[in-house]
Design an enzyme around this catalytic site. Structure first.
Site, PDB file in Angstrom:
ATOM      1  N   LEU A   1       0.870  -1.170   0.000  1.00 33.35           N
ATOM      2  CA  LEU A   1       0.000   0.000   0.000  1.00 33.35           C
ATOM      3  C   LEU A   1       0.905   1.218   0.000  1.00 33.35           C
ATOM      4  CD1 LEU A   1      -2.736  -0.985   2.630  1.00 33.35           C
ATOM      5  CD2 LEU A   1      -3.023  -0.817   0.156  1.00 33.35           C
ATOM      6  N   ASP A   2       0.623   2.192  -0.875  1.00 29.74           N
ATOM      7  CA  ASP A   2       1.526   3.336  -0.957  1.00 29.74           C
ATOM      8  C   ASP A   2       1.372   4.248   0.258  1.00 29.74           C
ATOM      9  OD1 ASP A   2      -0.703   4.969  -1.433  1.00 29.74           O
ATOM     10  OD2 ASP A   2      -0.539   4.708  -3.597  1.00 29.74           O
ATOM     11  N   LEU A   3       2.162   5.306   0.284  1.00 30.61           N
ATOM     12  CA  LEU A   3       2.280   6.168   1.460  1.00 30.61           C
ATOM     13  C   LEU A   3       0.937   6.684   1.954  1.00 30.61           C
ATOM     14  CD1 LEU A   3       4.184   7.776   3.411  1.00 30.61           C
ATOM     15  CD2 LEU A   3       4.152   9.604   1.701  1.00 30.61           C
TER      16      LEU A   3
ATOM     17  N   SER B   1      -2.136   5.552   1.135  1.00 28.00           N
ATOM     18  CA  SER B   1      -3.209   4.564   1.190  1.00 28.00           C
ATOM     19  C   SER B   1      -3.261   3.937   2.573  1.00 28.00           C
ATOM     20  CB  SER B   1      -2.994   3.473   0.134  1.00 28.00           C
ATOM     21  OG  SER B   1      -3.057   4.019  -1.170  1.00 28.00           O
TER      22      SER B   1
ATOM     23  N   ARG C   1      -0.113   1.477  -8.007  1.00 30.42           N
ATOM     24  CA  ARG C   1      -1.053   2.598  -8.022  1.00 30.42           C
ATOM     25  C   ARG C   1      -2.175   2.396  -9.047  1.00 30.42           C
ATOM     26  NH1 ARG C   1       0.812   6.940  -5.224  1.00 30.42           N
ATOM     27  NH2 ARG C   1      -0.412   8.416  -6.461  1.00 30.42           N
TER      28      ARG C   1
END
Length: 367
Positions: free
Chosen positions: A109-111, A113, A194
């Protein structure tokens, strides 16, 4: 003449199961001279070990893989899903309790999210659950600025290409609109970098909040932000048994081993040895089977040793805590049988091939 079973395995696989890194990353570590076995620096990933050797990575001794475990973690936004961030930002692995040992994430999960992140101490299990061929759906709730038309929904559901990258068909449903924002529920199967943000941006929506609520059959449920819970081994076997075999290490601990793939040529959707048109029934979360979700109530049942209802989303229980029988959706409840002894019918007899006798019908009778 009897021989002993070969319990050795390649060093990259051993270290991946031990949660050090993925096999490819371990191979790069070996190329960099960072891995030693019994004091000797390795120069090839083809080296085999049994787990009884003194294995070191960057001078730190690596213990044999522990029993395979899986955790559900509610990742808050602001954390990076990596073991070491070059910018010095706080990572997921900095935030989780240290007593669970070294773990790796299943997907990322990105920063910005948040939501469900699965963690495991077994690299083989992580690889099995990340593969797109597994067919598990990742579900998200997305809040985005803008509005969406029916034609844009059709584009997303058919699959969209952004900057030369093709994203597969998405499951997209409008949840509600609040002012200038819209809430969507999105399901994807591949999990490219993403993917949700880029696909929605392609149809004019700017995502400002993204929450993963499910990964295959595992749900975020009632986990609070920053909370982590272990998935009972019983549930792990039940939900992942169609993807991996639970074998034994030389020390007798359970590990996850990918099943050998059946690569015999067959038509899409046809199960091995089946006729065209027959879908492959691989297990929960797979195409062709109803999704079976694991929430907090099911995990609690497993922890307390209660029997699990394998055909339902969760074990249904009454106020007394005992399972209650409830017919599956679309299926009628079984008809109650009478406890009275059989008695002969009265009101006439029927001759073979003839009309029923026994007197005229009363007025108002059925015609």
């Amino acid at each position: 003449m009897t021989g002993t079973a070969d319990t050795s395995e390649r060093i990259a696989k051993f270290l991946a199961r031990a949660g050090v890194a993925s096999r490819r990353e371990v191979e790069r570590m070996i190329e960099g001279g960072r891995v030693k076995v019994d004091g000797k620096t390795l120069d090839t990933p083809a080296f085999k070990v049994t787990g009884t050797e003194n294995i070191e990575v960057d001078g730190k001794r690596i213990e044999p893989p522990a029993a395979t475990k899986l955790w559900r973690y509610h990742k808050p936004d602001g954390l990076v899903t990596t073991h070491a961030d070059p910018e010095g930002r706080e990572t997921v692995f900095d935030a989780i309790p240290k007593d669970i040992g070294r773990v790796i994430s299943i997907g990322r999960l990105d920063l910005t999210s948040e939501g469900l992140l699965l963690l495991t101490n077994d690299g083989a299990l992580a690889r099995a659950l990340e593969l797109p061929s597994t067919g598990w759906t990742r579900r998200y709730r997305a809040r985005a600025f803008g509005s969406i038309s029916e034609s844009a929904l059709k584009i997303l559901r058919a699959g969209v290409t952004v900057e030369g990258i093709k994203y597969g068909p998405m499951e997209v449903e409008v949840e509600r609109e609040t002012g200038s924002n819209i809430w969507l529920e999105v399901g994807i199967r591949e999990g490219k970098n993403r993917e949700v943000r880029k696909a929605l941006d392609a149809v004019g929506l700017r995502v400002n909040r993204l929450i993963r609520i499910a990964y295959g059959p595992f749900q975020l449920g009632q986990l609070e932000k920053g909370e982590i819970k272990s998935v009972p081994s019983r549930v792990l076997h039940d939900q992942c048994g169609h993807l991996i075999d639970m074998g034994d290490t030389p020390t007798g601990q359970a590990i996850a081993k990918p099943r050998p793939a059946n690569r015999a040529a067959r038509k899409p959707g046809q199960k091995p040895g089946g006729k065209p048109g027959q879908r492959a029934m691989g297990g929960p979360g797979q195409p062709g089977l109803p999704k079976r979700e694991v929430d907090d109530s099911l995990l609690e049942d497993a922890r307390k040793g209660r029997p699990l209802d394998a055909k339902s989303t969760r074990a249904r229980r009454g106020k007394d805590g005992k399972p209650t029988a409830k017919p599956a959706p679309g299926r009628a409840a079984p008809r109650a049988t009478s406890s009275r002894p059989d008695t002969p019918r009265t009101g006439g007899s029927r001759k073979p091939g003839g009309p029923r006798t026994g007197g005229p019908r009363k007025p108002g009778g059925r015609s």
